[in-house]
Motif scaffolding. Sequence first.
Motif, PDB file in Angstrom:
ATOM      1  N   ASP A  60      34.328  21.605  24.280  1.00 29.13           N
ATOM      2  CA  ASP A  60      33.259  22.506  24.728  1.00 29.13           C
ATOM      3  C   ASP A  60      32.226  21.759  25.563  1.00 29.13           C
ATOM      4  O   ASP A  60      31.616  22.335  26.462  1.00 29.13           O
ATOM      5  CB  ASP A  60      32.566  23.149  23.520  1.00 29.13           C
ATOM      6  N   TYR A  61      32.030  20.492  25.227  1.00 23.41           N
ATOM      7  CA  TYR A  61      31.045  19.667  25.915  1.00 23.41           C
ATOM      8  C   TYR A  61      31.553  18.231  26.041  1.00 23.41           C
ATOM      9  O   TYR A  61      32.351  17.774  25.231  1.00 23.41           O
ATOM     10  CB  TYR A  61      29.719  19.598  25.128  1.00 23.41           C
ATOM     11  N   ILE A  62      30.980  17.545  27.018  1.00 21.71           N
ATOM     12  CA  ILE A  62      31.097  16.096  27.123  1.00 21.71           C
ATOM     13  C   ILE A  62      29.710  15.552  26.800  1.00 21.71           C
ATOM     14  O   ILE A  62      28.716  15.989  27.396  1.00 21.71           O
ATOM     15  CB  ILE A  62      31.481  15.635  28.550  1.00 21.71           C
ATOM     16  N   ALA A  63      29.625  14.615  25.865  1.00 20.33           N
ATOM     17  CA  ALA A  63      28.358  13.940  25.573  1.00 20.33           C
ATOM     18  C   ALA A  63      28.448  12.527  26.122  1.00 20.33           C
ATOM     19  O   ALA A  63      29.361  11.773  25.773  1.00 20.33           O
ATOM     20  CB  ALA A  63      28.090  13.920  24.071  1.00 20.33           C
ATOM     21  N   GLY A  64      27.528  12.177  27.004  1.00 21.24           N
ATOM     22  CA  GLY A  64      27.517  10.854  27.620  1.00 21.24           C
ATOM     23  C   GLY A  64      26.415   9.996  27.047  1.00 21.24           C
ATOM     24  O   GLY A  64      25.288  10.459  26.860  1.00 21.24           O
ATOM     25  N   GLY A  73      30.494  10.948  32.240  1.00 18.82           N
ATOM     26  CA  GLY A  73      30.490  12.215  31.523  1.00 18.82           C
ATOM     27  C   GLY A  73      30.144  13.409  32.377  1.00 18.82           C
ATOM     28  O   GLY A  73      30.760  14.475  32.249  1.00 18.82           O
ATOM     29  N   SER A  74      29.173  13.267  33.261  1.00 18.62           N
ATOM     30  CA  SER A  74      28.786  14.414  34.082  1.00 18.62           C
ATOM     31  C   SER A  74      29.878  14.762  35.101  1.00 18.62           C
ATOM     32  O   SER A  74      30.150  15.936  35.343  1.00 18.62           O
ATOM     33  CB  SER A  74      27.438  14.176  34.769  1.00 18.62           C
ATOM     34  N   ILE A  75      30.517  13.747  35.668  1.00 21.32           N
ATOM     35  CA  ILE A  75      31.618  14.026  36.600  1.00 21.32           C
ATOM     36  C   ILE A  75      32.770  14.687  35.856  1.00 21.32           C
ATOM     37  O   ILE A  75      33.346  15.671  36.323  1.00 21.32           O
ATOM     38  CB  ILE A  75      32.107  12.744  37.310  1.00 21.32           C
ATOM     39  N   LEU A  76      33.108  14.168  34.686  1.00 19.26           N
ATOM     40  CA  LEU A  76      34.201  14.732  33.898  1.00 19.26           C
ATOM     41  C   LEU A  76      33.883  16.163  33.459  1.00 19.26           C
ATOM     42  O   LEU A  76      34.747  17.042  33.527  1.00 19.26           O
ATOM     43  CB  LEU A  76      34.488  13.836  32.694  1.00 19.26           C
ATOM     44  N   TYR A  78      31.993  18.298  34.989  1.00 17.37           N
ATOM     45  CA  TYR A  78      32.141  19.116  36.189  1.00 17.37           C
ATOM     46  C   TYR A  78      33.612  19.425  36.461  1.00 17.37           C
ATOM     47  O   TYR A  78      33.989  20.571  36.711  1.00 17.37           O
ATOM     48  CB  TYR A  78      31.509  18.398  37.386  1.00 17.37           C
ATOM     49  N   GLU A  79      34.447  18.401  36.404  1.00 26.35           N
ATOM     50  CA  GLU A  79      35.878  18.589  36.682  1.00 26.35           C
ATOM     51  C   GLU A  79      36.556  19.500  35.661  1.00 26.35           C
ATOM     52  O   GLU A  79      37.489  20.216  35.998  1.00 26.35           O
ATOM     53  CB  GLU A  79      36.596  17.236  36.723  1.00 26.35           C
ATOM     54  N   LEU A  80      36.092  19.455  34.404  1.00 20.57           N
ATOM     55  CA  LEU A  80      36.682  20.301  33.358  1.00 20.57           C
ATOM     56  C   LEU A  80      35.985  21.654  33.238  1.00 20.57           C
ATOM     57  O   LEU A  80      36.386  22.487  32.424  1.00 20.57           O
ATOM     58  CB  LEU A  80      36.645  19.571  32.010  1.00 20.57           C
ATOM     59  N   ASN A  81      34.924  21.847  34.019  1.00 18.97           N
ATOM     60  CA  ASN A  81      34.144  23.087  34.007  1.00 18.97           C
ATOM     61  C   ASN A  81      33.563  23.370  32.617  1.00 18.97           C
ATOM     62  O   ASN A  81      33.680  24.475  32.087  1.00 18.97           O
ATOM     63  CB  ASN A  81      34.976  24.269  34.511  1.00 18.97           C
ATOM     64  N   ILE A  82      32.949  22.338  32.041  1.00 20.84           N
ATOM     65  CA  ILE A  82      32.283  22.473  30.743  1.00 20.84           C
ATOM     66  C   ILE A  82      30.905  21.834  30.838  1.00 20.84           C
ATOM     67  O   ILE A  82      30.575  21.187  31.837  1.00 20.84           O
ATOM     68  CB  ILE A  82      33.108  21.829  29.603  1.00 20.84           C
ATOM     69  N   GLY A  83      30.097  21.988  29.804  1.00 20.06           N
ATOM     70  CA  GLY A  83      28.744  21.464  29.802  1.00 20.06           C
ATOM     71  C   GLY A  83      28.679  19.976  29.506  1.00 20.06           C
ATOM     72  O   GLY A  83      29.601  19.391  28.933  1.00 20.06           O
ATOM     73  N   PHE A  84      27.548  19.388  29.874  1.00 23.31           N
ATOM     74  CA  PHE A  84      27.289  17.965  29.652  1.00 23.31           C
ATOM     75  C   PHE A  84      26.053  17.804  28.772  1.00 23.31           C
ATOM     76  O   PHE A  84      25.039  18.471  28.978  1.00 23.31           O
ATOM     77  CB  PHE A  84      27.065  17.237  30.982  1.00 23.31           C
TER      78      PHE A  84
END
Length: 185
Positions: A60-64, A73-76, A78-84
């Motif tokens: 659901d999210y990427i936490a960086g 994390g923010s690039i990933l 974006y590519e997965l179309n999920i929140g950061f």
Amino acid sequence: MPVQIDESPAAYIKSQIRTVPDWPAPGVQFRDITPLLKNPRTLRVLIDVFVHRYMAQRPDYIAGLDARGFILGSILAYELNIGFIPIRKKGKLPYQTVAEEYELEYGSATVEIHADACGPGDRVLLIDDLVATGGTMLAGKKLLERLGATVIEGAAIVDLPELGGSKLIRDAGLDLFLLCSFEGH
């Protein structure tokens, strides 16, 4: 015509990481990922490895983790179309936070997350550039879990296994995806 890589993506990425001897202290071999970010081809290969790994898992999210985990994390996300979700050093987030202190090789540090960053049932991938002692990633895991999220995996580009962090993280029950490792520290 597409550029072909003659080695595995992990080997290619490892070959592009710069080692800076004696920084920030004598005897330390600093593993510098900035060349990965500078070169568009290398950055694309790096992000594609992570995208292909997590596309089917659909967190659901990427936490960086502060700070290079923000870049990846923010690039990933974006590519997965999920929140950061940023996990920052103490005092850097403007809203209500939850904090976790952890031990460093010499002293301690604290990371924080916004209290409303995620919640029960959210599946989160935790990412950073490097695993050394494991303290930062474990603190991030604890923060996310305190908010009710499930951390599906920890991910990083580099492992420094001699420092014991990856073993500590796995012993704490978090699966890890690491692209390469370097002996010595």
